[in-house]
Each structure stands twice: as structure tokens, then as C-alpha cells.
Design an enzyme around this catalytic site. Sequence first.
Site, short mmCIF file in Angstrom:
data_model
loop_
_atom_site.label_atom_id
_atom_site.label_comp_id
_atom_site.label_asym_id
_atom_site.label_seq_id
_atom_site.Cartn_x
_atom_site.Cartn_y
_atom_site.Cartn_z
N ASP A 134 0.88 -1.15 0.00
CA ASP A 134 0.00 0.00 0.00
C ASP A 134 0.93 1.22 0.00
O ASP A 134 2.12 1.10 0.28
CB ASP A 134 -0.92 -0.02 1.23
CG ASP A 134 -2.12 0.88 1.02
OD1 ASP A 134 -3.13 0.67 1.71
OD2 ASP A 134 -2.05 1.77 0.15
C1 GLC Z 1 -4.21 4.41 -0.15
C2 GLC Z 1 -5.14 3.23 0.03
C3 GLC Z 1 -5.10 2.26 -1.11
C4 GLC Z 1 -4.86 3.03 -2.39
C5 GLC Z 1 -3.45 3.59 -2.31
C6 GLC Z 1 -3.12 4.47 -3.51
O1 GLC Z 1 -3.65 4.79 1.06
O2 GLC Z 1 -5.04 2.50 1.25
O3 GLC Z 1 -6.35 1.56 -1.14
O4 GLC Z 1 -5.01 2.19 -3.52
O5 GLC Z 1 -3.21 4.31 -1.12
O6 GLC Z 1 -3.90 5.62 -3.49
#
Ligand code: GLC
Length: 736
Positions: A264
Site C-alpha cells: 500500500d
Molecule cells: C491508499 C489506500 C489504497 C490506495 C493507495 C493508492 O492509502 O489505502 O487503497 O489504492 O493508497 O492511493
Amino acid sequence: MRKIKNVILLGTLACSSIFAQQKPVYLDESKPIEQRVEDALSRMTLEEKVAMCHAQSKFSSAGVPRLGIPENWATDGPHGIRPEVLWDEWDQAGWTNDSCIAFPALTCLAATWNKDMALLYGKSIGEEARYRNKNILLGPGVNIYRTPLNGRNFEYMGEDPYLASRMVVPYIQGVQSNGVAACVKHFALNNQEIDRHTVNVNVDDRALYEIYLPAFKAAVQEGKAWAIMGAYNKYKGQWACHNQYLLNDILRGEWGFDGVVVSDWGGVNSTKQAIYNGLDMEFGSWTDGLSEGASNAYDNYYLAKPFLKLLQSGEVKVEEVDKKVRNILRLAFRTTMDSKRPWGSFGTVEHAAAGRKIAEEGIVLLQNKNNVLPIDLNKAKKIVVVGENAIKSMTVGGGSSSLKARYEISPLDGIKGRVGTQTQVVYARGYVGDASGNYNGVTSGQDLTENRSESELISEAVNMAKDADVVIFIGGLNKSDFQDSEGNDRKHLELPYNQDKVITELSKANKNLVVVNISGNAVAMPWANTVPAIVQSWYNGSESGASLASILVGDANPSGKLPFTFPVKLDDNGAHKLGEYPGNGEVTYNESIFVGYRWIDKEKIKPLFPFGHGLSYTTFAYGKVSADKKEMDADGKMTFSVSVKNTGNREGAEIVQLYISDLKSSLPRPVKELKDFQKIVLKPGEEKVVTFTIDKSALSFFDAAKHDWVAESGDFEALIGASSTDVKTKVGFKLR
Ligand code: GLC
């Protein structure tokens, strides 16, 4: 001279034909993918390999320019293709060609209980991603709905692992049919937003394997997902983005996952753990010593220079980077380097129609006393619409799934557009929720500023309502902070912004009141006994208002069913009754497997509205279920049959649910568990026999001591329900 020319020509032809024959294996699509992977790997330098393992911009990672291996471009999110951001910032890039079709939130998709809708959804959003030249779609999310306060439940598929498992597979297949990787998230145990970056989740293996993993396992083994995103939280003290247990032991070891694991954004916290604990691609790290987004911060990523140095010194073996690069090259050959993949399409009427169909199938009719619904436009001459959610843009906000939609039909516009001039539609604000219209730099363009007091707003609405034929209150939650939004959870089950008072006053003013709750979570409804009609709608994207209007006037017959329980109060939820939630750095899932209706059944609680509940404008009658045998062999199957008849006067769809009860087990088990469902369409008077065939997997529970699934012989029951509490018929049988 001629001879020399001939010799040169022959030589050139010979070389070109040799070259043609010697087309590098990694570029030869006739070769097996693993052979192409090894060939490409053998041609790469150490620096090129390391560069592939981490971001080069906010949403992209390096390819191998020298070898013609393209970069990887990821995009949010599960409900539509996120607008382009700046190279290295979250801010909007201000492009003018990236306004997408916003699809319904995944709670709506789950509420359709229709796998065909999941396939349609995945295909459509995959086409949008493909057209925008993204090869990794950061979705779907399938984290289980443990508490109704979790800010991101609207992005997921409810409280039941079986429903989520069945619905996620076609979505992935649809996305990947476009040559775009579905990146299933957030693996695993990301069931709250409070402390999401740091909380360590303690959960017993039974709950892990029976509740929190099944949808991910189905995504990998049946959906054949090409990517998985690690979660921010910890499990067993290790960050989920680089976690020996989740990624190496379970995902790779037990499930045989051969795709890529991406972090993430900002989920990586250690070079060594990222190297050895299953991560392939690092995104969004807050780099050491540099501000967020500082230029050239990418060399400071955990899997950038620090990783390269360890490899160059020999402290880390090259095979560690080769493992990661193999997975990334496999992704390339499945996506960017597949010359046969389709071209996609973007912002189309077909995608809008898909979104509308999914929304119409996902909206849930919770209650309809005195048949207030559907609205009879031949009789209704004045409709009063009340509530901020009737006008507020909901395609923006909520965090990373926020979108810049090509358009969005609000509920008020949808109702006005549908009823035409034959019926007067008037609007009252009713309450003020969140007047801002700017999220992640996407502005809704609305000015919702309101200076009147609560009492002024209520009296305006009540006065309008008095002589209306129908009053439609449209409220619920929104995607502001502490509502349905990433990064924080709700603070209570009750509706915000004094809506309960507005609803109560409206119910006194007019008996023909319809309450439409737009949310991604259950809410308290203290007025449920005084409001004749209640509709659960969702964040339904571009066609939101059109789909809602279609249900309210009866163009479409509602057929959605709840993918999660509506408890009367928070204490009727296991996580809140037993704790812990949200924990304090540590959170222990004391309720174990008793999540959602499993808790309701165990504690014999009457929910406000049960899992699997949803009404229709027609009615259905169920016959008696029968089994094709009295006993099932451990390696055998058993088939149940039940007739369902449409006893009303209009066509409708019913979701017939099969639950299994293990009447006696060596370990505590839920009273019953969903093990199959079918959505059938019936014309008035039509009757169909629905059959369900199960094997022993539907009877099994996870025995942590054996670390395996066990089906114990003995007595079971198959229950056929129109919801988890509305059991129509059941039949006993034995497992030999
Ligand atoms: C965010 C989210 C994830 C997302 C990523 C990119 O913090 O937790 O679901 O796809 O970052 O934006």
C-alpha cells in the site's frame, strides 16, 4: 559490381532472417511465459532489476527501457479510474481527458448478489483502465465488514466471506480480460481505519481462515488475480506489506500465488523485511530524510539504493531480487507486453449503462408498509424531496477511491428527470452535512453553503411536506471525514447532522414518507417504526440519481439484498460487545468467527434489518426443500431442490439463499453459514425449481490445531432463506 551487390543483399537477407529467427525469447509470444521471464531476467543488470521493485513516481514503476519492457502504471480505484495526479504528488495533474464513468461502490455490487453484475463491472472498469493505459487497477477491496464504523466498508463487499468470495472472482476476471491486473486489497485484516498504519491485529486462526482470508483466497485461486496489495496494519507484529506469514506462508505457500505483491502507499517500513517477507513492488514510501514527494526521493526507497547496496556487497543474494523481478516480468507479459490484449474504452454510454444496471440491482428495499412504493405517478401530483444527499456529489471524496466523474446524476435530478412535468417536484435542504465540495483536489463544483438554522431548515421541509402526495427524505452518510471515508472511522452508529430529528418531524407531517439512506455502512434508524418505506441506496456513481428514481417509481423492481447486518445498536455487533475496537496499538478480534449474522444468531439478537434482507414490489412463495439423499459421503455431493413462485403481479428477482447448520461439532460453530445463493427472475405466477449442489467443503470448519479444514460426520441441516433470519424451509441430512 553486381556480384558484390548480390553478396551484400544475400548477406543482409541472411542476417535479417537469422535475426528474425533469433527474435529474443522474451519478446516471442509463442514461447511459454516462464521461458520469457527467464530470458528477460538473464538480460537485465542488477540496477535494472532493483529499479523494477520500487516506484519511480506516485503511481508508476520502472520498466527496462534498454530491453523495451514497459513501465508499470497503477491507478485507483475500485469504483472508477482516478484522475491523473502529478508525477510525484497527490495533487491533480489537471488533465482534461481523464473524467471517467463513476461506477457504484462495491457494497452496491455485493448487494446485487449477482455474479453476472460482478463480471460486467470488472469488464467495464477494466476497459476504462486499459484505455487510460494503466496496467494495474488498485482494486477490488474485499476486507470483511467487522464493525459498522469502519470508514472504508463502502469499498468492500460486506460481512460474509462466501458472498464476498463469489462476487470478487468475476470482477477480477472482467478486469483482467482487458489485459489489466486486478490488485486485490488490502491483504489482510485491514478492518478499521483508526490506527490503520500501525495497529497490530490479533486474531485466532479459525477467524483468519474462515472469515478474513476466504475472499482473498478465491481471488487468487479462482479469480487468478495478477496482483495483491498488502495492507498497512500489522499481523503477528509484522507489517502486512512485508509479512512472512501472510505473504510467504499463506499467499505463496498455501495458495500458490504467482502474481505481484505491491505495497500500500507508504506501507513499507523496512528494507530487510521487504526483501525477505514477500513484497515485490514498493509504492508511496515516505522516504527517509526527504519530505514527502521531494524530487528524486525514489532512490531513497527501501527497495532502491539500500537494496542495491546489500546486493552489491553480497550481504543479500541476487536470487532475492530475481524472485521479485520474475513476478514483475510475469505481470508485464500478462499486461503491457501482451500484443493481443484489447484496447479498452472510456467514458462510454455502455459503461454508464452498466453502472446504472448494477445500481438498480443493488438498491435494497428494506421496508414498504402500505405499499407507499412504488410511487404512482398517475396519482402523485406533488413530490417533496428533502435532504442534502439528494443534491450532494458523492463521486468525490472518501479518500483514494475519489473520482472526477464525466457526470453525476443526483437523486433530485434523477427524480425530476424521471417524473417529468406531470408531477411537481420541490426540494428542501432539511439539514446541512458537509458543504465542502473539494476532495483530493477534485471539486464537485457545488456551492452547498447554507446559513439558515437547523430549526429553519426543518420547518421549511415540514411545511412543504404537509400537502405533498409523497415525501422522499434522502440522507444518510457521505464521504467526508468520519463518515464513509478512508483514513478515519465513524464515531457512532447514529445518523449525523441531526437527520433523525428531520425524519421524525417529516413522519409527523406526512404519512407517505420514504426514507432513502445513502451509505456504505449500517446506520441506526430509531424512526424505523414510524416511516412506512425505507430504501438502502449506495454511492452509486454517475447514474446514481437515475437508478434511484427508476426504483422509486417502479420502472425497476428492487432485487438487492443486504451484504451486511443493520444492528439496532452498536452493542449488537460482536466487535463492539466483546471488543476490541479500535484497540490501542493492538486490536484483538475477541468475537473470533462470530462476525455479522454469525454473532446475531449466536446471541439470538433481533437485528434492525438482517444480512440477506431485501424486499420486492412483488412477492414470492417457497415450497419445501428436498435433498437428493439422506446421507452424504465425505467425498460425495448432495443436491437440494426448492421451488420458488412469483405470487405477485409483476416480474421480479429473488435471491434464494442456502445456509448450512452443523448440528453438533467438536468446536463452536455459527448457527448457520451462507454456502450458496442464486438470483432468479420470475414472471408473475411463474415458478422455478432452484437447486444447490454442495460437497463437504460446505460442511467444513478450519481446525487450527490440524491447520486444515475438517468436515465432521454427523447431523446437518440445509436451510433455505430469503434472508439470514427469514428461513422458509429446511431439511436435515447426515455426513457419513
Ligand atoms: C491508499 C489506500 C489504497 C490506495 C493507495 C493508492 O492509502 O489505502 O487503497 O489504492 O493508497 O492511493
